[in-house]
Design an enzyme around this catalytic site. Structure first.
Site, PDB file in Angstrom:
ATOM      1  N   LYS A  59       0.821  -1.214   0.000  1.00  0.00           N
ATOM      2  CA  LYS A  59       0.000   0.000   0.000  1.00  0.00           C
ATOM      3  C   LYS A  59       0.851   1.258   0.000  1.00  0.00           C
ATOM      4  O   LYS A  59       0.486   2.259  -0.606  1.00  0.00           O
ATOM      5  CB  LYS A  59      -0.937   0.016   1.210  1.00  0.00           C
ATOM      6  CG  LYS A  59      -2.113  -0.928   1.070  1.00  0.00           C
ATOM      7  CD  LYS A  59      -3.224  -0.557   2.030  1.00  0.00           C
ATOM      8  CE  LYS A  59      -4.423  -1.460   1.851  1.00  0.00           C
ATOM      9  NZ  LYS A  59      -5.434  -1.285   2.903  1.00  0.00           N
TER      10      LYS A  59
ATOM     11  N   LYS B 147      -7.250  -9.547  -8.444  1.00  0.00           N
ATOM     12  CA  LYS B 147      -8.401  -9.672  -7.541  1.00  0.00           C
ATOM     13  C   LYS B 147      -9.488  -8.665  -7.897  1.00  0.00           C
ATOM     14  O   LYS B 147      -9.174  -7.539  -8.284  1.00  0.00           O
ATOM     15  CB  LYS B 147      -7.947  -9.385  -6.108  1.00  0.00           C
ATOM     16  CG  LYS B 147      -8.127 -10.563  -5.169  1.00  0.00           C
ATOM     17  CD  LYS B 147      -7.617 -10.245  -3.793  1.00  0.00           C
ATOM     18  CE  LYS B 147      -8.725  -9.759  -2.892  1.00  0.00           C
ATOM     19  NZ  LYS B 147      -8.338  -9.703  -1.475  1.00  0.00           N
TER      20      LYS B 147
ATOM     21  N   LYS C 193     -12.419  -2.760  -5.432  1.00  0.00           N
ATOM     22  CA  LYS C 193     -13.164  -1.510  -5.575  1.00  0.00           C
ATOM     23  C   LYS C 193     -12.304  -0.404  -6.153  1.00  0.00           C
ATOM     24  O   LYS C 193     -12.806   0.603  -6.596  1.00  0.00           O
ATOM     25  CB  LYS C 193     -13.761  -1.084  -4.229  1.00  0.00           C
ATOM     26  CG  LYS C 193     -12.785  -1.099  -3.074  1.00  0.00           C
ATOM     27  CD  LYS C 193     -13.557  -1.054  -1.760  1.00  0.00           C
ATOM     28  CE  LYS C 193     -12.756  -1.687  -0.651  1.00  0.00           C
ATOM     29  NZ  LYS C 193     -13.599  -2.130   0.449  1.00  0.00           N
TER      30      LYS C 193
END
Ligand code: TRP
Length: 345
Positions: A114, A206, A209
């Site tokens: 991240k 994956k 969103k």
């Protein structure tokens, strides 16, 4: 010491909930409520480790709550609440900041992913995130945590924190009358076939969103037409479906659609292939559209109804928070005694 069996899990209120969240997490939460006392948390404190637009955050907290209810979690029997209403999460997380070692957090792969190259510029919260997650679980002394593959490392860290706390404070735990071990070592529950739902546009990624194309995912609030369109446009290859699971291996997109069908229908990929092996994708996709609309349509419409009644949603969260606070408050009192803080009695 035997700990009371209890399930805890959390879902972040960020962006739209999609099929991956549903099959990977929420359906598992629903199944567990028959066997365990469950606490399901909308983890808003985790969400703000990266920037969240305030009105949008409020909306998504309510939307995740609505999804929990619409998918069948019973808010009377189980506890559904949002994290920020129970101050003990943040309080215990601070204690855990002082238990966990820098070296442990430095190994967290999710942080590395991240933060990327922008390490100097991400929030301190993003780095300390796993300690807060440990506090979420352990403030209820939960024993079982349904998590996906991507959260297993964080759960291991929770175990390490619980273990170090138990060892570091062993004599204080004993002298304060809390037995030998204060925290259980929480275990992951990975039930059923691992349901990793991949992007409809790229079978190697994956479903997420944050993917720019909305065609990559099926949102829980998509209507029947949208679901049908997205499945029809989903990437496939020109071959017919194989009859054996082995034949899916080199075909990630086919594998993903068969996996989705199996998960929605509560069966195995092998069973799906014994029905559809040899069929063209056009046929299989029609069946998948019907199944998806049948399963997700009612959930989507229930969610839409629920979010139109924020007063009701907020009352569920208030009730859940009050019940969660009772348990968390007891744990925090004990932690204060164990650590050596002076507290109001
Ligand atoms: N980190 C989890 C995720 O991103 C969410 C989460 C927060 C969680 N606290 C938790 C999951 C405690 C399980 C237990 O998916």
């Amino acid at each position: 010491m035997a700990f009371k069996e209890r399930v805890f899990s959390g879902v972040q209120p960020t962006g739209n909930l999609h099929l991956g969240n549903y099959l990977g997490a929420i359906t598992k939460f629903v199944a567990l409520q028959d066997t365990y006392d469950c606490i399901y948390c909308v983890v808003d404190l985790h969400a703000i480790t990266v920037w969240q637009d305030p009105p949008e955050l409020k909306r998504t907290i309510r939307e995740v709550t609505a999804a929990f209810i619409a998918c069948g979690i019973d808010p009377k029997k189980q506890i559904i609440f949002n994290q920020s209403q129970v101050a003990e999460h943040a309080e215990l997380a601070w204690v855990f900041n002082c238990v966990a070692r820098l070296g442990w957090l430095n190994r967290m792969t999710q942080f590395k992913e991240k933060a990327g190259k922008d390490r100097e510029n991400v929030s301190v919260g993003l780095y300390a995130y796993p300690n807060l997650m440990a506090a979420d679980i352990l403030v209820y002394r939960a024993t079982h945590v349904p998590v996906g593959e991507d959260q297993k490392q964080h759960l291991e860290l929770s175990r390490d924190i619980a273990q170090k706390f138990n060892v570091d404070f062993a004599s204080s735990i004993a002298s304060n009358g809390y037995g030998e071990q204060f925290f259980p070592l929480p275990e992951p529950i990975i039930q059923g076939p691992a349901t990793r739902v991949m992007s409809l546009r790229d079978g190697s990624k994956k479903m997420s969103k944050s993917e720019p194309s909305d065609y990559s995912r099926i949102n829980l609030t998509d209507d029947a037409d949208t679901i049908a369109q997205k499945i029809r446009k989903a990437k496939t290859d020109p071959e017919a479906l194989p009859s054996e699971e082995e034949g899916l291996k080199p075909r990630p997109e086919a594998d993903n659609l068969v996996g989705i069908y199996a998960a929605l229908n509560n069966t195995t990929k092998a069973a799906v292939l014994s029905e559809f092996g040899g069929a063209q994708f056009s046929t299989f996709k029609m069946a998948l559209v019907d199944l998806s609309v049948a399963k997700l349509g009612p959930i989507g419409s229930e969610m839409k109804k629920l979010v139109q009644d924020p007063v009701y949603i907020d009352s569920i969260l208030a009730d859940g928070s009050a019940r969660a606070s009772t348990i968390a408050g007891e744990t925090m009192k004990a932690v204060k005694d164990i650590v050596g803080f002076v507290r109001r009695s």
